[in-house]
Write a protein that holds these residues in place. Structure first.
Motif: not given
Length: 371
Positions: A51-56
């Motif tokens: 997970c890259h924590a983009c929040g999408a």
């Protein structure tokens, strides 16, 4: 039952998401999730670091709070991600460092080493510390090259070994897919995905930060930070080759390759960390692991201070400020090295390992589907 409560929650969310699959086009986490029907601790730690924590997914999810399912994938995986670093850390006795790794500890370590170098030079020859030195070998009047190389070489070597041991434990725990062999194409794909920050774009629209309007600001500042760090590392490597292979001692001229690389990298490490701190302060608290806020800030600030003191040393190296500035810069660099295996720096290493795993797994699935 899993090893920790957050992994229990991550399992619950992945089970819900696996039934929905609305977010499968957003990043690598959901396609990797869909390859599984049950999740071990290693699987969940793998997904958390992927997970890259983009929040999408939080913005797009129909089950996010205040829905009774309470699906918050970014925050849950952020907590699981941090706990995974502590779970795989080497030596194991230092696992608690992740909980206590704050800005104060990093600054105290930096100032302590700077004070040691400052005191060492002052005790040896006070005039050397505050004198003006120019030409090859000027830096080593403050501290002999061999002593400097031994001190910082040992700190860097320790950081590398600790990181390698941690990643080795992580790689073993996330498991090797059945029948999968090492292939260069998967590794190259992971390098490309990491270099482009492919999964920090929310499926193409951008990263979500303080509201539901996506932007590429976090991706932009991550690029400045990553490539700035890479250029500074390249500068150090070239300077090492200059010293040992060409018998050329620092400091080097402004137009010499180590200085050019270091200057470009230093600019990146000034712009990137400032931008990341600004974006971090604006992020919606529902998306982040607030309990580990100090770890994020400490690493970003130390990168910024490394660049700031290095650039100041470059500008003022032919003045009487060179000695104190060199001691301060070396202290900051030493602190950065010794805290690297126990702070936010590790997220890049573990995430790359997860990207390699995903690229290999996806390739194996594609080959299986084609047969």
């Amino acid at each position: 039952m899993h090893g920790t409560r957050i992994l229990d929650e991550a399992d619950r969310l992945m089970t819900v998401c696996n039934s929905c699959r609305y977010c499968e086009g957003l990043c690598a986490v959901f396609p990797a999730m869909e390859m599984r029907r049950a999740f071990s601790d290693g699987d969940l730690n793998y997904l958390a670091n992927l997970c890259h924590a983009c929040g999408a997914c939080y913005t797009d999810c129909q089950f996010s709070p205040p829905h009774q399912f309470n699906v918050n994938v970014p925050k849950t995986l952020a907590v699981a991600r941090t706990e995974s670093w502590a779970a795989y850390v080497w030596p194991r006795a230092f696992a608690g460092a992740f909980a206590r790794n704050g800005l104060v500890i990093s600054l105290v370590a930096a100032l302590s080493v700077a004070a040691f170098i400052f005191g060492f030079a002052a005790w040896h020859d006070r005039q050397v510390l505050f004198g003006t030195h120019t030409g090859p070998g000027a830096f080593y009047k403050l501290m002999p090259h061999n002593a400097m190389a031994a001190l910082f070489g040992s700190a860097f070597l320790y950081a590398v070994v600790a990181l390698m041991m941690g990643v080795r434990a992580f790689w073993r725990d996330i498991g090797e897919p059945v029948g999968m062999k090492t292939d260069a194409s998967a590794l190259l794909q992971a390098i490309r995905d990491a270099g482009e920050l492919r999964y920090l774009d929310g499926g193409g629209v951008g990263c979500f930060n303080e509201d539901d309007r996506p932007t590429d600001r976090r991706r932009f500042y991550h690029h400045f930070t990553f490539y700035g760090f890479a250029l500074c590392f390249a500068s150090t490597c070239v300077a090492t080759l200059y010293h040992y292979l060409l018998a050329r001692q620092a400091p080097y001229a402004w137009w010499d390759l180590p200085v050019v690389l270091g200057t470009l990298g230093g600019i990146g490490l000034l712009i990137g960390p400032i931008g990341l701190l600004a974006e971090r302060s604006k992020r919606d608290s529902v998306l982040v692991d607030e309990a580990r806020y100090g770890m994020d800030v400490a690493f970003i600030v130390m990168l910024f201070l490394t660049s700031l003191t290095g650039m100041a040393l470059l500008v003022l190296r032919e003045t009487a400020a060179m000695g104190p500035l060199l001691a301060l810069h070396l202290g900051v660099v030493f602190s950065l090295f010794v805290t690297m295996p126990y702070g936010k720096f590790v997220h890049g290493i573990y995430r790359f390992a997860a990207l390699v795993r995903y690229a290999r797994e996806r390739r194996a699935m594609a080959q299986g589907a084609g047969e």
